[in-house]
Design a protein around this motif. Structure first.
Motif, short mmCIF file in Angstrom:
data_model
loop_
_atom_site.label_atom_id
_atom_site.label_comp_id
_atom_site.label_asym_id
_atom_site.label_seq_id
_atom_site.Cartn_x
_atom_site.Cartn_y
_atom_site.Cartn_z
N PRO A 36 -42.26 -4.58 -66.69
CA PRO A 36 -41.70 -3.43 -65.98
C PRO A 36 -40.20 -3.62 -65.73
O PRO A 36 -39.72 -4.73 -65.61
CB PRO A 36 -42.47 -3.41 -64.66
CG PRO A 36 -42.96 -4.80 -64.48
CD PRO A 36 -43.16 -5.36 -65.87
N SER A 37 -39.50 -2.51 -65.68
CA SER A 37 -38.10 -2.54 -65.27
C SER A 37 -38.09 -2.79 -63.77
O SER A 37 -38.97 -2.33 -63.05
CB SER A 37 -37.41 -1.22 -65.59
OG SER A 37 -37.40 -1.01 -66.98
N ILE A 39 -35.93 -2.85 -60.10
CA ILE A 39 -34.80 -2.57 -59.22
C ILE A 39 -35.03 -3.49 -58.03
O ILE A 39 -35.90 -3.24 -57.19
CB ILE A 39 -34.74 -1.09 -58.82
CG1 ILE A 39 -34.54 -0.24 -60.08
CG2 ILE A 39 -33.64 -0.85 -57.79
CD1 ILE A 39 -34.60 1.24 -59.85
N VAL A 49 -33.78 8.21 -61.53
CA VAL A 49 -34.35 7.20 -62.41
C VAL A 49 -35.41 7.91 -63.23
O VAL A 49 -36.33 8.51 -62.67
CB VAL A 49 -34.97 6.04 -61.61
CG1 VAL A 49 -35.65 5.05 -62.53
CG2 VAL A 49 -33.91 5.35 -60.76
N GLU A 54 -42.89 1.53 -67.13
CA GLU A 54 -43.25 1.10 -65.79
C GLU A 54 -42.00 0.63 -65.06
O GLU A 54 -41.18 -0.08 -65.63
CB GLU A 54 -44.27 -0.03 -65.86
CG GLU A 54 -44.69 -0.55 -64.51
CD GLU A 54 -45.73 -1.64 -64.58
OE1 GLU A 54 -45.98 -2.29 -63.55
OE2 GLU A 54 -46.29 -1.88 -65.67
N VAL A 55 -41.87 1.03 -63.81
CA VAL A 55 -40.72 0.64 -63.00
C VAL A 55 -41.23 0.05 -61.69
O VAL A 55 -42.11 0.63 -61.05
CB VAL A 55 -39.80 1.84 -62.72
CG1 VAL A 55 -38.67 1.45 -61.78
CG2 VAL A 55 -39.23 2.39 -64.00
N GLN A 56 -40.67 -1.09 -61.31
CA GLN A 56 -40.96 -1.69 -60.02
C GLN A 56 -39.70 -1.59 -59.18
O GLN A 56 -38.64 -2.05 -59.59
CB GLN A 56 -41.39 -3.14 -60.16
CG GLN A 56 -41.70 -3.78 -58.83
CD GLN A 56 -42.26 -5.18 -58.98
OE1 GLN A 56 -42.78 -5.54 -60.02
NE2 GLN A 56 -42.14 -5.97 -57.93
N ILE A 57 -39.83 -0.99 -58.00
CA ILE A 57 -38.68 -0.80 -57.12
C ILE A 57 -38.88 -1.63 -55.86
O ILE A 57 -39.84 -1.41 -55.12
CB ILE A 57 -38.49 0.69 -56.78
CG1 ILE A 57 -38.24 1.49 -58.06
CG2 ILE A 57 -37.35 0.87 -55.78
CD1 ILE A 57 -38.15 2.99 -57.86
N VAL A 65 -37.28 10.04 -58.87
CA VAL A 65 -37.86 9.03 -59.75
C VAL A 65 -38.94 9.69 -60.58
O VAL A 65 -39.89 10.27 -60.04
CB VAL A 65 -38.46 7.86 -58.92
CG1 VAL A 65 -39.12 6.85 -59.84
CG2 VAL A 65 -37.38 7.19 -58.09
N VAL A 67 -41.25 8.54 -63.76
CA VAL A 67 -41.61 7.43 -64.64
C VAL A 67 -43.10 7.49 -64.99
O VAL A 67 -43.85 8.26 -64.42
CB VAL A 67 -41.29 6.07 -63.98
CG1 VAL A 67 -39.80 5.90 -63.76
CG2 VAL A 67 -42.03 5.91 -62.66
N LEU A 70 -45.19 3.77 -61.43
CA LEU A 70 -44.27 3.35 -60.37
C LEU A 70 -44.97 2.34 -59.48
O LEU A 70 -46.08 2.59 -58.99
CB LEU A 70 -43.84 4.55 -59.52
CG LEU A 70 -43.06 4.23 -58.25
CD1 LEU A 70 -41.72 3.59 -58.58
CD2 LEU A 70 -42.88 5.46 -57.39
#
Length: 155
Positions: A36-37, A39, A49, A54-57, A65, A67, A70
Motif C-alpha cells: 500500500p501507499s 502517508i 488523493v 490501496e492507501v494507508q493514511i 480521498v 481509492v 483505504l
C-alpha cells in the motif's frame, strides 16, 4: 580420495525450443500483491488523493480521498469526503463516506454520513451521522441523473 559419490542420477534438462520460449512468455505471470501507499505520521497532505490502489493514511489529509482500499490508522485523520471500495477506519474522518465495505474499529471517530453495502462497527467506535445502505447495483453504477418531471395537460 575424498570424493562423494552421487547416489542420484542427474536430472535431464529440457531442451529449450523457440516454441517453448513463446509459450512461457505468453503465460500470464502471477500477480504479486502490491504494497500500500503510505502517508505517514507527521505528514500533512493539502489536496485530493486519488487512485485505484490501496492507501494507508497515518497522517493528515485535508481533501477528498478516492481509492480502491483505504486503511486509516489510529492517528490518521481525513478532513474531506471518502470514496473507496473497502474502508477500514481506525482514526478520524470528518466528512461523508461512500464504500462497499466499511469497518469502523474501536478507535474510529466518523463525523459524517456513510453510504455503504456492508457496515461493521466495533465497540468504542464513534459515528455521528446517517448510515445509508446502498443496493449493489447502485454502488456499482454512476450517479443517476434525475428524470425531468412529467407534464400533463388536461383539455
Amino acid at each position: 580420495m575424498f570424493e562423494k559419490a552421487n547416489k542420484t542420477s542427474p536430472r535431464p534438462q529440457a531442451e529449450e525450443t523457440p516454441l517453448a520460449r513463446n509459450a512461457l512468455a505468453a503465460a500470464p505471470a502471477t500477480a504479486k500483491p502490491k504494497a500500500p501507499s503510505l502517508i505517514g505520521p507527521g505528514l500533512c497532505i493539502q489536496g485530493n488523493v486519488a487512485g485505484e490502489a490501496e492507501v494507508q493514511i497515518d497522517g493528515l489529509v485535508r481533501g477528498d480521498v478516492r481509492v480502491g482500499k483505504l486503511s486509516l490508522g489510529p492517528q490518521g485523520r481525513i478532513e474531506g469526503s471518502v470514496v473507496a471500495v473497502v474502508a477500514e477506519i481506525r482514526g478520524h474522518v470528518k466528512g461523508p463516506m461512500k464504500a462497499r465495505q466499511v469497518r469502523l474499529y474501536g478507535t474510529a471517530h466518523v463525523e459524517g454520513d456513510i453510504a455503504h453495502e456492508q457496515l461493521a462497527m466495533e465497540t468504542g467506535a464513534v459515528f455521528e451521522g446517517r448510515s445509508v445502505r446502498l443496493a449493489k447495483a447502485e454502488a456499482d453504477a454512476p450517479a443517476a441523473v434525475p428524470a425531468a418531471p412529467a407534464v400533463s395537460s388536461a383539455a
